[in-house]
Design a protein around this motif. Structure first.
Motif, short mmCIF file in Angstrom:
data_model
loop_
_atom_site.label_atom_id
_atom_site.label_comp_id
_atom_site.label_asym_id
_atom_site.label_seq_id
_atom_site.Cartn_x
_atom_site.Cartn_y
_atom_site.Cartn_z
N GLN A 101 0.83 -1.21 0.00
CA GLN A 101 0.00 0.00 0.00
C GLN A 101 0.87 1.27 0.00
O GLN A 101 0.54 2.24 -0.68
CB GLN A 101 -0.94 0.00 1.21
N ILE A 102 1.97 1.24 0.73
CA ILE A 102 2.87 2.40 0.76
C ILE A 102 3.52 2.58 -0.62
O ILE A 102 3.56 3.70 -1.15
CB ILE A 102 3.94 2.24 1.86
N GLU A 103 4.01 1.50 -1.19
CA GLU A 103 4.67 1.59 -2.49
C GLU A 103 3.72 2.04 -3.59
O GLU A 103 4.13 2.67 -4.56
CB GLU A 103 5.32 0.25 -2.85
N ARG A 104 2.45 1.74 -3.45
CA ARG A 104 1.44 2.16 -4.44
C ARG A 104 0.92 3.57 -4.18
O ARG A 104 0.10 4.07 -4.94
CB ARG A 104 0.26 1.18 -4.43
N GLY A 105 1.39 4.21 -3.10
CA GLY A 105 0.96 5.57 -2.80
C GLY A 105 -0.39 5.64 -2.13
O GLY A 105 -1.00 6.71 -2.07
N ARG A 106 -0.86 4.54 -1.59
CA ARG A 106 -2.18 4.49 -0.95
C ARG A 106 -2.10 4.67 0.56
O ARG A 106 -3.13 4.81 1.21
CB ARG A 106 -2.87 3.18 -1.28
N SER A 107 -0.91 4.62 1.11
CA SER A 107 -0.72 4.72 2.55
C SER A 107 0.61 5.39 2.83
O SER A 107 1.50 5.41 1.98
CB SER A 107 -0.76 3.31 3.16
N MET A 108 0.74 5.92 4.03
CA MET A 108 2.00 6.53 4.48
C MET A 108 2.54 5.72 5.65
O MET A 108 1.77 5.29 6.49
CB MET A 108 1.77 7.98 4.92
N PRO A 109 3.85 5.56 5.73
CA PRO A 109 4.41 4.85 6.88
C PRO A 109 4.34 5.71 8.13
O PRO A 109 4.49 6.93 8.07
CB PRO A 109 5.86 4.60 6.47
N GLY A 110 4.11 5.06 9.26
CA GLY A 110 4.10 5.77 10.54
C GLY A 110 5.51 5.91 11.09
O GLY A 110 6.48 5.38 10.53
N ALA A 111 5.61 6.61 12.21
CA ALA A 111 6.91 6.88 12.82
C ALA A 111 7.65 5.59 13.19
O ALA A 111 8.86 5.48 12.97
CB ALA A 111 6.73 7.76 14.05
N LYS A 112 6.95 4.61 13.73
CA LYS A 112 7.59 3.35 14.14
C LYS A 112 8.17 2.63 12.93
O LYS A 112 9.29 2.12 12.97
CB LYS A 112 6.57 2.46 14.86
N LEU A 113 7.43 2.61 11.84
CA LEU A 113 7.91 1.95 10.63
C LEU A 113 9.09 2.70 10.03
O LEU A 113 10.08 2.09 9.61
CB LEU A 113 6.77 1.83 9.61
N LEU A 114 9.02 4.02 10.02
CA LEU A 114 10.13 4.83 9.51
C LEU A 114 11.39 4.60 10.33
O LEU A 114 12.48 4.43 9.79
CB LEU A 114 9.76 6.31 9.51
N ARG A 115 11.24 4.56 11.64
CA ARG A 115 12.40 4.31 12.52
C ARG A 115 12.99 2.93 12.23
O ARG A 115 14.19 2.77 12.16
CB ARG A 115 11.99 4.44 13.99
N GLY A 116 12.13 1.94 12.03
CA GLY A 116 12.60 0.60 11.70
C GLY A 116 13.35 0.57 10.38
O GLY A 116 14.37 -0.11 10.26
N MET A 117 12.87 1.31 9.40
CA MET A 117 13.54 1.38 8.10
C MET A 117 14.94 1.97 8.24
O MET A 117 15.89 1.49 7.64
CB MET A 117 12.73 2.22 7.11
N ARG A 118 15.04 3.00 9.07
CA ARG A 118 16.34 3.63 9.29
C ARG A 118 17.28 2.70 10.04
O ARG A 118 18.42 2.49 9.64
CB ARG A 118 16.18 4.94 10.06
#
Length: 113
Positions: free
Chosen positions: A39-56
């Motif tokens: 959903q994020i890759e398709r532009g239908r959703s935005m990642p939350g702070a927890k997910l962004l922190r995990g990505m980093r």
């Protein structure tokens, strides 16, 4: 779908592909559902702070770049970051500490075979 979400989604997909992992592997590593990454890759959703922190933390993704597109990004894996840290520590160590690090690395490598 907003242009901002679509751009973020394209950047995330490009990073994931550069890392050579599937949406499923990426999602599992981050503790989320594969459909959420889709959903994020398709532009239908935005990642939350927890997910962004995990990505980093897990993949070394530059969050500022991911959100804005404004920085140069070089994908680094967790292993690459750990190796860079080890090399920095080795370079700053004195002679005896370097010898100990080399012995430890040699012992650890032979024990894992």
């Amino acid at each position: 779908m907003s242009p901002c979400r679509a751009s973020l989604g394209r950047r995330l997909k490009s990073v994931r592909l550069q890392l050579g992992i599937s949406q499923r592997q990426f999602a599992i590593a981050l503790g989320t559902a594969p459909n959420h990454i889709y959903q994020i890759e398709r532009g239908r959703s935005m990642p939350g702070a927890k997910l962004l922190r995990g990505m980093r933390e897990r993949f070394g993704i530059d969050i500022n770049w991911l959100l804005s597109g404004d920085a140069d990004y070089v994908a680094t894996t967790l292993l690459e970051r750990e190796l860079e840290k080890l090399v920095r520590q080795f370079r700053h160590a004195d002679r005896s500490a370097r010898a100990m690090l080399l012995k430890t690395a040699s012992f650890t490598a032979s024990a894992s075979l």
